[in-house]
Motif scaffolding. Structure first.
Motif, PDB file in Angstrom:
ATOM      1  N   GLN A 116      -2.884   0.917 -11.065  1.00 50.11           N
ATOM      2  CA  GLN A 116      -3.517   0.528  -9.811  1.00 50.11           C
ATOM      3  C   GLN A 116      -2.615  -0.403  -9.006  1.00 50.11           C
ATOM      4  O   GLN A 116      -2.449  -0.228  -7.795  1.00 50.11           O
ATOM      5  N   ASN A 117      -2.022  -1.402  -9.668  1.00 51.36           N
ATOM      6  CA  ASN A 117      -1.131  -2.333  -8.972  1.00 51.36           C
ATOM      7  C   ASN A 117       0.106  -1.617  -8.438  1.00 51.36           C
ATOM      8  O   ASN A 117       0.557  -1.874  -7.318  1.00 51.36           O
ATOM      9  N   GLY A 118       0.646  -0.718  -9.251  1.00 51.84           N
ATOM     10  CA  GLY A 118       1.814   0.039  -8.823  1.00 51.84           C
ATOM     11  C   GLY A 118       1.502   0.974  -7.682  1.00 51.84           C
ATOM     12  O   GLY A 118       2.360   1.247  -6.831  1.00 51.84           O
ATOM     13  N   PHE A 119       0.255   1.451  -7.634  1.00 52.72           N
ATOM     14  CA  PHE A 119      -0.123   2.361  -6.560  1.00 52.72           C
ATOM     15  C   PHE A 119      -0.138   1.641  -5.212  1.00 52.72           C
ATOM     16  O   PHE A 119       0.306   2.207  -4.205  1.00 52.72           O
ATOM     17  N   GLU A 120      -0.644   0.421  -5.170  1.00 50.09           N
ATOM     18  CA  GLU A 120      -0.685  -0.322  -3.904  1.00 50.09           C
ATOM     19  C   GLU A 120       0.721  -0.511  -3.354  1.00 50.09           C
ATOM     20  O   GLU A 120       0.985  -0.293  -2.163  1.00 50.09           O
ATOM     21  N   THR A 121       1.651  -0.895  -4.217  1.00 49.30           N
ATOM     22  CA  THR A 121       3.044  -1.074  -3.793  1.00 49.30           C
ATOM     23  C   THR A 121       3.669   0.248  -3.366  1.00 49.30           C
ATOM     24  O   THR A 121       4.333   0.342  -2.323  1.00 49.30           O
ATOM     25  N   GLY A 122       3.430   1.285  -4.169  1.00 54.78           N
ATOM     26  CA  GLY A 122       4.008   2.585  -3.872  1.00 54.78           C
ATOM     27  C   GLY A 122       3.474   3.189  -2.589  1.00 54.78           C
ATOM     28  O   GLY A 122       4.227   3.785  -1.813  1.00 54.78           O
ATOM     29  N   LEU A 123       2.173   3.030  -2.337  1.00 55.77           N
ATOM     30  CA  LEU A 123       1.583   3.594  -1.128  1.00 55.77           C
ATOM     31  C   LEU A 123       2.084   2.855   0.113  1.00 55.77           C
ATOM     32  O   LEU A 123       2.353   3.477   1.148  1.00 55.77           O
ATOM     33  N   ASN A 124       2.219   1.531   0.020  1.00 58.46           N
ATOM     34  CA  ASN A 124       2.778   0.767   1.148  1.00 58.46           C
ATOM     35  C   ASN A 124       4.192   1.226   1.473  1.00 58.46           C
ATOM     36  O   ASN A 124       4.542   1.417   2.645  1.00 58.46           O
ATOM     37  N   ASN A 125       5.001   1.431   0.447  1.00 55.19           N
ATOM     38  CA  ASN A 125       6.375   1.903   0.668  1.00 55.19           C
ATOM     39  C   ASN A 125       6.392   3.312   1.246  1.00 55.19           C
ATOM     40  O   ASN A 125       7.221   3.627   2.122  1.00 55.19           O
ATOM     41  N   SER A 126       5.488   4.159   0.778  1.00 55.13           N
ATOM     42  CA  SER A 126       5.447   5.542   1.252  1.00 55.13           C
ATOM     43  C   SER A 126       5.042   5.614   2.717  1.00 55.13           C
ATOM     44  O   SER A 126       5.572   6.422   3.488  1.00 55.13           O
ATOM     45  N   ILE A 127       4.099   4.757   3.122  1.00 59.23           N
ATOM     46  CA  ILE A 127       3.673   4.740   4.517  1.00 59.23           C
ATOM     47  C   ILE A 127       4.780   4.182   5.416  1.00 59.23           C
ATOM     48  O   ILE A 127       5.020   4.685   6.526  1.00 59.23           O
ATOM     49  N   HIS A 129       7.963   4.436   5.025  1.00 58.74           N
ATOM     50  CA  HIS A 129       9.035   5.418   5.183  1.00 58.74           C
ATOM     51  C   HIS A 129       8.498   6.818   5.495  1.00 58.74           C
ATOM     52  O   HIS A 129       9.236   7.803   5.373  1.00 58.74           O
ATOM     53  N   TYR A 130       7.250   6.907   5.895  1.00 59.36           N
ATOM     54  CA  TYR A 130       6.653   8.210   6.196  1.00 59.36           C
ATOM     55  C   TYR A 130       7.377   8.867   7.384  1.00 59.36           C
ATOM     56  O   TYR A 130       7.726   8.205   8.357  1.00 59.36           O
ATOM     57  N   GLY A 131       7.580  10.181   7.266  1.00 56.08           N
ATOM     58  CA  GLY A 131       8.214  10.921   8.352  1.00 56.08           C
ATOM     59  C   GLY A 131       9.696  11.155   8.136  1.00 56.08           C
ATOM     60  O   GLY A 131      10.357  11.793   8.970  1.00 56.08           O
ATOM     61  N   ASN A 132      10.227  10.667   7.022  1.00 61.47           N
ATOM     62  CA  ASN A 132      11.658  10.865   6.739  1.00 61.47           C
ATOM     63  C   ASN A 132      11.927  12.149   5.956  1.00 61.47           C
ATOM     64  O   ASN A 132      13.050  12.367   5.499  1.00 61.47           O
ATOM     65  N   GLY A 133      10.882  12.949   5.765  1.00 64.21           N
ATOM     66  CA  GLY A 133      11.055  14.218   5.076  1.00 64.21           C
ATOM     67  C   GLY A 133      11.080  14.109   3.569  1.00 64.21           C
ATOM     68  O   GLY A 133      11.461  15.063   2.883  1.00 64.21           O
ATOM     69  N   ARG A 134      10.690  12.954   3.024  1.00 60.72           N
ATOM     70  CA  ARG A 134      10.683  12.784   1.567  1.00 60.72           C
ATOM     71  C   ARG A 134       9.474  13.487   0.962  1.00 60.72           C
ATOM     72  O   ARG A 134       8.487  13.784   1.644  1.00 60.72           O
ATOM     73  N   ILE A 135       9.541  13.737  -0.336  1.00 56.86           N
ATOM     74  CA  ILE A 135       8.444  14.425  -1.010  1.00 56.86           C
ATOM     75  C   ILE A 135       7.176  13.577  -1.001  1.00 56.86           C
ATOM     76  O   ILE A 135       6.057  14.085  -1.076  1.00 56.86           O
ATOM     77  N   ARG A 136       7.334  12.257  -0.858  1.00 59.12           N
ATOM     78  CA  ARG A 136       6.157  11.388  -0.816  1.00 59.12           C
ATOM     79  C   ARG A 136       5.362  11.572   0.471  1.00 59.12           C
ATOM     80  O   ARG A 136       4.198  11.194   0.530  1.00 59.12           O
TER      81      ARG A 136
END
Length: 243
Positions: A116-127, A129-136
């Motif tokens: 759960q803690n890792g998800f909050e960090t990961g989702l913030n990072n994914s948002i 950098h969103y739009g860069n064409g990454r798989i996330r």
């Protein structure tokens, strides 16, 4: 009734109980196997967003489920044959699986909070950098569509990144009428953040599963007891006189 007949009756009764246990145990293995496959094939887009997600987790469930299925089939054969040596081997196998399941259940409960803690960090990072064409990008879109959410805490998280009062189309309730909808038109988009929904989803599904895994582990102690008792009575029946 002679002592031998009493022993035979006890052996028959324990065989039926052990067979019933084996069927329940085998079905539980199939459920674990199916859940592991579901995690691997359907939930990977959600779990991959956590910075602390371990790709080995689905394989642990798949391996444990497959092991239980194999042991369950072996248990049925041992019960039908009624050979004391095979029943004692079965009891040893069940004991080993019991230890593994308890360890997996405890580790899973601890890992759930880390996920759960890792998800909050990961989702913030994914948002960010969103739009860069990454798989996330695909994972974020799948998450928002599946859980009907938008952003981390709420839909306004996207404005903090893009600064243009718009959200991805995956935040839209109807993609045909909502194309990068303005944040002001909240009737057309999901407004609740994804983090709380993910936490609820994890607690509801993984929490119940890990709890069930520990419960199944202690249920196996009944199988160990039945296997040992049946082995003892089956061995005793060989040497008791007919009358």
């Amino acid at each position: 009734m002679s002592r031998r007949l009493q022993t035979v009756a006890a052996v028959t009764c324990m065989k039926l109980l052990l067979l019933l246990f084996n069927v329940i145990f085998w079905v539980a293995g199939i459920i674990l196997l199916a859940f592991g496959l579901w995690m691997k094939l359907s939930l990977h887009y959600l779990l991959d967003l956590s910075d602390d997600y371990n790709d080995a987790v689905p394989y642990i469930f798949i391996g444990t489920g497959a092991l239980i299925v194999v042991v369950g089939l072996f248990a049925c054969c041992c019960t039908v044959k009624g050979q004391p040596i095979l029943l004692y081997v079965l009891a040893i196998f069940l004991s080993l699986v019991f230890i593994c399941e308890v360890a997996a259940g405890i580790a899973g409960y601890v890992y759930r909070n880390k996920l759960q803690n890792g998800f909050e960090t990961g989702l913030n990072n994914s948002i960010t950098h969103y739009g860069n064409g990454r798989i996330r990008d695909r994972d974020v879109d799948m998450l928002q569509k599946y859980l009907k959410c938008c952003g981390v805490k709420d839909f306004e998280d996207w404005n903090a990144v893009w600064k243009n009062d718009s959200v991805p189309i995956s935040c839209c309730k109807d993609s045909n009428t909502c194309q990068y909808a303005p944040l002001m038109g909240t009737d057309d988009i999901y407004v609740e953040g994804c983090y709380n929904k993910v936490v609820d989803f994890v607690n509801r599904n993984l929490g119940a599963l890990f709890g069930g895994l520990v419960g199944l582990a202690f249920f196996q102690l009944l199988g160990v007891t039945l296997a040992c008792c049946l082995a003892k009575y089956a061995d005793k029946a060989k040497y008791e006189p007919v009358a």
